[in-house]
Structures are given as structure tokens and as C-alpha cells.
Design a protein around this motif. Structure first.
Motif, PDB file in Angstrom:
ATOM      1  N   GLN A  36      -1.034 -39.011 -54.715  1.00 29.37           N
ATOM      2  CA  GLN A  36      -0.255 -39.938 -53.913  1.00 29.37           C
ATOM      3  C   GLN A  36      -0.875 -40.216 -52.544  1.00 29.37           C
ATOM      4  O   GLN A  36      -0.206 -40.692 -51.648  1.00 29.37           O
ATOM      5  CB  GLN A  36       1.171 -39.404 -53.760  1.00 29.37           C
ATOM      6  N   THR A  37      -2.151 -39.902 -52.397  1.00 26.77           N
ATOM      7  CA  THR A  37      -2.801 -40.174 -51.124  1.00 26.77           C
ATOM      8  C   THR A  37      -3.798 -41.319 -51.237  1.00 26.77           C
ATOM      9  O   THR A  37      -4.131 -41.947 -50.238  1.00 26.77           O
ATOM     10  CB  THR A  37      -3.538 -38.924 -50.605  1.00 26.77           C
ATOM     11  N   GLU A  38      -4.292 -41.586 -52.425  1.00 26.49           N
ATOM     12  CA  GLU A  38      -5.274 -42.639 -52.607  1.00 26.49           C
ATOM     13  C   GLU A  38      -4.680 -43.757 -53.452  1.00 26.49           C
ATOM     14  O   GLU A  38      -3.974 -43.505 -54.424  1.00 26.49           O
ATOM     15  CB  GLU A  38      -6.525 -42.095 -53.291  1.00 26.49           C
ATOM     16  N   LYS A  85       0.408 -48.508 -54.668  1.00 31.27           N
ATOM     17  CA  LYS A  85       1.503 -47.978 -53.872  1.00 31.27           C
ATOM     18  C   LYS A  85       2.502 -49.118 -53.699  1.00 31.27           C
ATOM     19  O   LYS A  85       2.178 -50.157 -53.113  1.00 31.27           O
ATOM     20  CB  LYS A  85       0.977 -47.507 -52.509  1.00 31.27           C
ATOM     21  N   LEU A  86       3.685 -48.950 -54.264  1.00 34.98           N
ATOM     22  CA  LEU A  86       4.700 -49.991 -54.203  1.00 34.98           C
ATOM     23  C   LEU A  86       5.719 -49.647 -53.129  1.00 34.98           C
ATOM     24  O   LEU A  86       6.348 -48.589 -53.177  1.00 34.98           O
ATOM     25  CB  LEU A  86       5.407 -50.134 -55.554  1.00 34.98           C
ATOM     26  N   ALA A  87       5.868 -50.542 -52.161  1.00 30.92           N
ATOM     27  CA  ALA A  87       6.914 -50.401 -51.151  1.00 30.92           C
ATOM     28  C   ALA A  87       8.016 -51.376 -51.538  1.00 30.92           C
ATOM     29  O   ALA A  87       7.829 -52.588 -51.465  1.00 30.92           O
ATOM     30  CB  ALA A  87       6.362 -50.740 -49.765  1.00 30.92           C
ATOM     31  N   ILE A  88       9.142 -50.855 -51.997  1.00 30.34           N
ATOM     32  CA  ILE A  88      10.190 -51.695 -52.576  1.00 30.34           C
ATOM     33  C   ILE A  88      11.384 -51.744 -51.632  1.00 30.34           C
ATOM     34  O   ILE A  88      11.996 -50.727 -51.318  1.00 30.34           O
ATOM     35  CB  ILE A  88      10.613 -51.165 -53.956  1.00 30.34           C
ATOM     36  N   VAL A 107       9.394 -45.850 -51.994  1.00 30.48           N
ATOM     37  CA  VAL A 107       7.976 -45.948 -52.334  1.00 30.48           C
ATOM     38  C   VAL A 107       7.764 -45.353 -53.720  1.00 30.48           C
ATOM     39  O   VAL A 107       8.341 -44.320 -54.059  1.00 30.48           O
ATOM     40  CB  VAL A 107       7.107 -45.196 -51.301  1.00 30.48           C
ATOM     41  N   LYS A 108       6.961 -46.032 -54.524  1.00 21.80           N
ATOM     42  CA  LYS A 108       6.627 -45.547 -55.858  1.00 21.80           C
ATOM     43  C   LYS A 108       5.129 -45.718 -56.067  1.00 21.80           C
ATOM     44  O   LYS A 108       4.575 -46.780 -55.814  1.00 21.80           O
ATOM     45  CB  LYS A 108       7.404 -46.347 -56.910  1.00 21.80           C
ATOM     46  N   TYR A 109       4.485 -44.656 -56.513  1.00 27.91           N
ATOM     47  CA  TYR A 109       3.060 -44.709 -56.838  1.00 27.91           C
ATOM     48  C   TYR A 109       2.918 -44.879 -58.347  1.00 27.91           C
ATOM     49  O   TYR A 109       3.511 -44.129 -59.113  1.00 27.91           O
ATOM     50  CB  TYR A 109       2.351 -43.420 -56.414  1.00 27.91           C
ATOM     51  N   VAL A 110       2.137 -45.880 -58.752  1.00 21.26           N
ATOM     52  CA  VAL A 110       1.955 -46.141 -60.174  1.00 21.26           C
ATOM     53  C   VAL A 110       0.505 -46.518 -60.442  1.00 21.26           C
ATOM     54  O   VAL A 110      -0.254 -46.839 -59.519  1.00 21.26           O
ATOM     55  CB  VAL A 110       2.867 -47.290 -60.671  1.00 21.26           C
ATOM     56  N   THR A 111       0.149 -46.480 -61.708  1.00 18.56           N
ATOM     57  CA  THR A 111      -1.137 -47.008 -62.140  1.00 18.56           C
ATOM     58  C   THR A 111      -0.860 -48.144 -63.110  1.00 18.56           C
ATOM     59  O   THR A 111      -0.107 -47.977 -64.067  1.00 18.56           O
ATOM     60  CB  THR A 111      -1.978 -45.921 -62.839  1.00 18.56           C
ATOM     61  N   GLY A 125      -4.181 -56.455 -44.847  1.00 15.19           N
ATOM     62  CA  GLY A 125      -3.144 -56.475 -43.812  1.00 15.19           C
ATOM     63  C   GLY A 125      -1.938 -55.620 -44.109  1.00 15.19           C
ATOM     64  O   GLY A 125      -1.454 -54.881 -43.256  1.00 15.19           O
ATOM     65  N   VAL A 126      -1.426 -55.717 -45.323  1.00 12.93           N
ATOM     66  CA  VAL A 126      -0.191 -55.002 -45.618  1.00 12.93           C
ATOM     67  C   VAL A 126      -0.393 -53.501 -45.545  1.00 12.93           C
ATOM     68  O   VAL A 126       0.454 -52.756 -45.073  1.00 12.93           O
ATOM     69  CB  VAL A 126       0.341 -55.410 -47.012  1.00 12.93           C
ATOM     70  N   ARG A 127      -1.549 -53.042 -46.003  1.00 11.78           N
ATOM     71  CA  ARG A 127      -1.801 -51.610 -45.991  1.00 11.78           C
ATOM     72  C   ARG A 127      -1.726 -51.051 -44.572  1.00 11.78           C
ATOM     73  O   ARG A 127      -1.264 -49.945 -44.339  1.00 11.78           O
ATOM     74  CB  ARG A 127      -3.189 -51.315 -46.575  1.00 11.78           C
TER      75      ARG A 127
END
Length: 209
Positions: free
Chosen positions: A7-9, A62-65, A51-55, A188-190
Motif C-alpha cells: 500500500q505504499t507504491e 490508489k483510489l480516493a473515493i 481509500v482503496k488500493y487495487v490492481t 497533479g492529483v497524486r
């Protein structure tokens, strides 16, 4: 689409926004997706943020919902909800027809006013299909509206989890196919999405439903 263990990369950060009338199940859909559970939740006050981390599509995401309040009195900072969102999920309750008609009469107009990404991917979601016997909006009507609005479409149930994962996966894969959204998600968003804290409602607003 799989949850990722590291969850860091991540390759991209996407901001997703959930909109629709109060009580249609936005928070329950989000909870079902992010924690694999369902609860009957009180109406959101202002905005919630998970926040949800997915592949997906071979990329680590990294999804910011953002889960917004459907009630008018909490919607005082509307433009900031939409800023930078690459995906917008428009939710209605298949058993409450007014929540469906309000998507075109109220919510679609907000998107036109406030969305900052011209290529933003929209998805129309009919929730609560577990209450089939109480349905007032047909699947065909949902498909027809989605076609008119240029949206993706699905029906799901936060309660039974039918199509919940597929809803988010289809949206994310479509974002991944859109070059302009990928460019923003990698730059930008990151940098600034987490500096910008979700806006809070006026302190004088009541917390009741």
C-alpha cells in the motif's frame, strides 16, 4: 480487480466521486467495496472519504473515493467535491423513482457545472436490486438514461454485494483507457489530493437525518 498488498507504491491515483439523492445507498456501496461488509448507515454529513488500493489492468491503483451527502442543506461546498475527479458514480434506488429522475434533473446538471475533467468517466448505478419486488425503475430505463448521458451502467446491491466490485472495476478500467485522465492521475492529483481535506459542513448544521 484485486486488492493489492503493497500500500505504499502505486502507478496512478484516481479520485472517484459518488453522488445521488440521500438514502440511495452511496455509503453502503462504498462500505461494501472497501471493507467487504454492509451496514444500514445514517445519512452522510458533508462528505466521507475512503481509500482503496487495487490492481486493475495490470496497474497498481490508489483510489480516493468521496462519498457526498445527498441532502441539499449539506451541499455548501459542491465545486470542491468535483474538482479533479476522474470518475463519477451516479447512484439511484431502483425502488424510489424520484431518485432516478433527479439524476437527470439535478445531479447531471451539477456535473456539467462543476466537473473539471472534460473526459471524466460517469457511471449510472441502480442500487437495491435485492428489493426486486418493490422496483419502480426498470433496467431498460436505466440503460436508456445511461446511453443519453454517455454513462456506463450497472445495477447492483450493496446488501448482497451483487455487482459491487464489477461497478468499480468497470469504471476504473475505463479511466485507464483514457489518456488525459491517466496523465492527471500520475501527476497533479497524486501531489495535492490528500493535501486538500474533504470539506466539512457548516458547524451550525444539524447532524440528524
Amino acid at each position: 480487480m484485486d486488492s493489492t498488498s503493497n500500500q505504499t507504491e502505486f502507478d496512478y491515483l484516481f479520485k472517484l466521486l459518488m453522488i445521488g439523492d440521500s438514502g440511495v445507498g452511496k455509503s453502503s456501496l462504498l462500505l461494501s467495496f472497501t471493507s467487504d461488509s454492509f451496514e444500514d448507515l445514517s445519512p452522510t454529513i458533508g462528505v466521507d472519504f475512503k481509500v482503496k488500493y487495487v490492481t486493475a489492468g495490470g496497474k497498481r491503483l490508489k483510489l480516493a473515493i468521496w462519498d457526498t451527502a445527498g441532502q441539499e442543506r449539506f451541499r455548501t461546498l459542491t465545486s470542491s467535491y468535483y474538482r479533479g475527479a476522474q470518475g463519477i458514480i451516479m447512484v439511484y434506488d431502483v425502488t424510489r423513482r424520484e431518485t432516478f429522475t433527479n439524476l437527470s434533473e439535478v445531479w447531471a446538471k451539477e456535473i456539467d457545472l462543476y466537473s473539471t475533467n472534460q473526459d471524466c468517466i460517469k457511471m449510472l448505478v441502480g442500487n437495491k436490486v435485492d428489493k426486486e419486488s418493490f422496483r419502480t425503475v426498470t433496467k431498460k430505463e436505466g440503460i436508456d438514461m445511461a446511453r443519453e448521458c454517455g454513462c456506463l451502467f450497472t445495477e447492483c446491491s450493496a446488501k448482497t454485494r451483487v455487482n459491487v466490485q464489477q461497478c468499480f472495476e468497470e469504471l476504473v478500467l475505463k479511466i485507464l483507457e483514457t489518456p488525459s485522465l491517466l496523465s492527471e492521475g500520475s501527476k497533479g492529483v497524486r501531489k495535492n489530493i490528500f493535501k486538500e481535506k474533504p470539506p466539512q459542513p457548516d458547524a451550525s448544521a444539524s447532524s440528524c437525518c
